[in-house]
Design a protein around this motif. Structure first.
Motif, PDB file in Angstrom:
ATOM      1  N   VAL A 120      69.925  25.442  24.389  1.00 56.09           N
ATOM      2  CA  VAL A 120      69.627  25.395  25.837  1.00 56.09           C
ATOM      3  C   VAL A 120      69.739  23.950  26.295  1.00 56.09           C
ATOM      4  O   VAL A 120      69.589  23.019  25.511  1.00 56.09           O
ATOM      5  CB  VAL A 120      68.218  25.937  26.166  1.00 56.09           C
ATOM      6  CG1 VAL A 120      68.137  27.431  26.040  1.00 56.09           C
ATOM      7  CG2 VAL A 120      67.158  25.287  25.327  1.00 56.09           C
ATOM      8  N   ASN A 121      70.006  23.788  27.571  1.00 48.52           N
ATOM      9  CA  ASN A 121      70.072  22.444  28.135  1.00 48.52           C
ATOM     10  C   ASN A 121      68.667  21.900  28.331  1.00 48.52           C
ATOM     11  O   ASN A 121      67.733  22.638  28.646  1.00 48.52           O
ATOM     12  CB  ASN A 121      70.808  22.464  29.475  1.00 48.52           C
ATOM     13  CG  ASN A 121      72.266  22.812  29.305  1.00 48.52           C
ATOM     14  OD1 ASN A 121      72.871  22.485  28.290  1.00 48.52           O
ATOM     15  ND2 ASN A 121      72.845  23.480  30.295  1.00 48.52           N
ATOM     16  N   SER A 122      68.537  20.598  28.158  1.00 45.45           N
ATOM     17  CA  SER A 122      67.258  19.942  28.399  1.00 45.45           C
ATOM     18  C   SER A 122      67.026  19.847  29.893  1.00 45.45           C
ATOM     19  O   SER A 122      67.970  19.672  30.679  1.00 45.45           O
ATOM     20  CB  SER A 122      67.254  18.540  27.799  1.00 45.45           C
ATOM     21  OG  SER A 122      67.449  18.605  26.417  1.00 45.45           O
ATOM     22  N   LEU A 123      65.778  19.967  30.300  1.00 41.68           N
ATOM     23  CA  LEU A 123      65.431  19.807  31.706  1.00 41.68           C
ATOM     24  C   LEU A 123      65.248  18.324  31.990  1.00 41.68           C
ATOM     25  O   LEU A 123      64.427  17.662  31.362  1.00 41.68           O
ATOM     26  CB  LEU A 123      64.128  20.542  32.029  1.00 41.68           C
ATOM     27  CG  LEU A 123      64.155  22.060  31.937  1.00 41.68           C
ATOM     28  CD1 LEU A 123      62.756  22.603  32.116  1.00 41.68           C
ATOM     29  CD2 LEU A 123      65.077  22.628  32.985  1.00 41.68           C
ATOM     30  N   LYS A 124      66.036  17.802  32.903  1.00 42.77           N
ATOM     31  CA  LYS A 124      65.888  16.402  33.314  1.00 42.77           C
ATOM     32  C   LYS A 124      64.783  16.346  34.363  1.00 42.77           C
ATOM     33  O   LYS A 124      64.874  17.001  35.397  1.00 42.77           O
ATOM     34  CB  LYS A 124      67.187  15.866  33.904  1.00 42.77           C
ATOM     35  CG  LYS A 124      68.390  16.019  32.998  1.00 42.77           C
ATOM     36  CD  LYS A 124      68.397  14.981  31.932  1.00 42.77           C
ATOM     37  CE  LYS A 124      69.729  15.123  31.183  1.00 42.77           C
ATOM     38  NZ  LYS A 124      69.676  14.559  29.893  1.00 42.77           N
ATOM     39  N   ILE A 125      63.749  15.578  34.081  1.00 45.03           N
ATOM     40  CA  ILE A 125      62.619  15.510  35.017  1.00 45.03           C
ATOM     41  C   ILE A 125      62.846  14.369  36.006  1.00 45.03           C
ATOM     42  O   ILE A 125      63.060  14.610  37.179  1.00 45.03           O
ATOM     43  CB  ILE A 125      61.293  15.353  34.253  1.00 45.03           C
ATOM     44  CG1 ILE A 125      61.096  16.549  33.309  1.00 45.03           C
ATOM     45  CG2 ILE A 125      60.124  15.258  35.210  1.00 45.03           C
ATOM     46  CD1 ILE A 125      59.915  16.439  32.396  1.00 45.03           C
TER      47      ILE A 125
END
Length: 165
Positions: A120-125
């Motif tokens: 899964v793609n990382s969530l960029k905060i």
């Protein structure tokens, strides 16, 4: 000299007379072992007993080795999980990879993260902060794998359970 608070009791008790008794015992002939009532075991039976003892010793050695392997796997899992959780938190707070420690930790954990990197793609905060789902998934999968292997090893060295009635 001190006064004796107990006048009826003597100050010194003479030693017991042990030496003369030992001297009397020296005159006696040495004691022999009691005669055995059982017949001597045949050589084949003695060999079977020795073989059984050798097999038991070998089984204990194998159980010990498997137990030590199980301990090592537990230690390795703890180290792996701790390094992955540190990686997760460093990514979450946006630690810079240019830092020596952070770069080393990312490089070290990239090896074990390779199979999970593109799940899964990382969530960029914000900025450089990331919520890395793949690290959490890797932690779960590695824990399940190590749990299954350790459970299998403990089944190998345990005695069989009673059948359910």
């Amino acid at each position: 000299m001190r006064n004796n608070p107990y006048p009826d009791e003597p100050n010194r008790v003479p030693p017991t007379d042990v030496l003369p008794q030992r001297e009397r015992m020296a005159d006696l002939p040495p004691r022999s072992a009691p005669p055995s009532t059982a017949a001597p075991l045949p050589a084949e039976t003695v060999q079977e007993v020795e073989n059984a003892e050798a097999r038991q010793e070998e089984a204990r050695t194998v159980r010990y080795a498997i137990g030590k392997l199980n301990d090592f796997l537990q230690w390795f899992l703890v180290v792996l999980e701790v390094t992955l959780i540190i990686r997760f938190f460093l990514k979450l707070i946006g630690a810079l990879q240019s830092n020596l420690f952070v770069g080393f930790l990312y490089s070290l954990t990239d090896i074990v993260m390779f199979p999970f990197a593109t799940i899964v793609n990382s969530l960029k905060i914000r900025g450089g902060q990331e919520f890395e789902w793949s690290t959490l998934i890797a932690m779960l999968i590695y824990w399940l794998i190590f749990w299954a292997v350790r459970r299998f090893l403990s089944i190998l060295i345990s005695s069989p359970e009673e059948p359910a009635s």
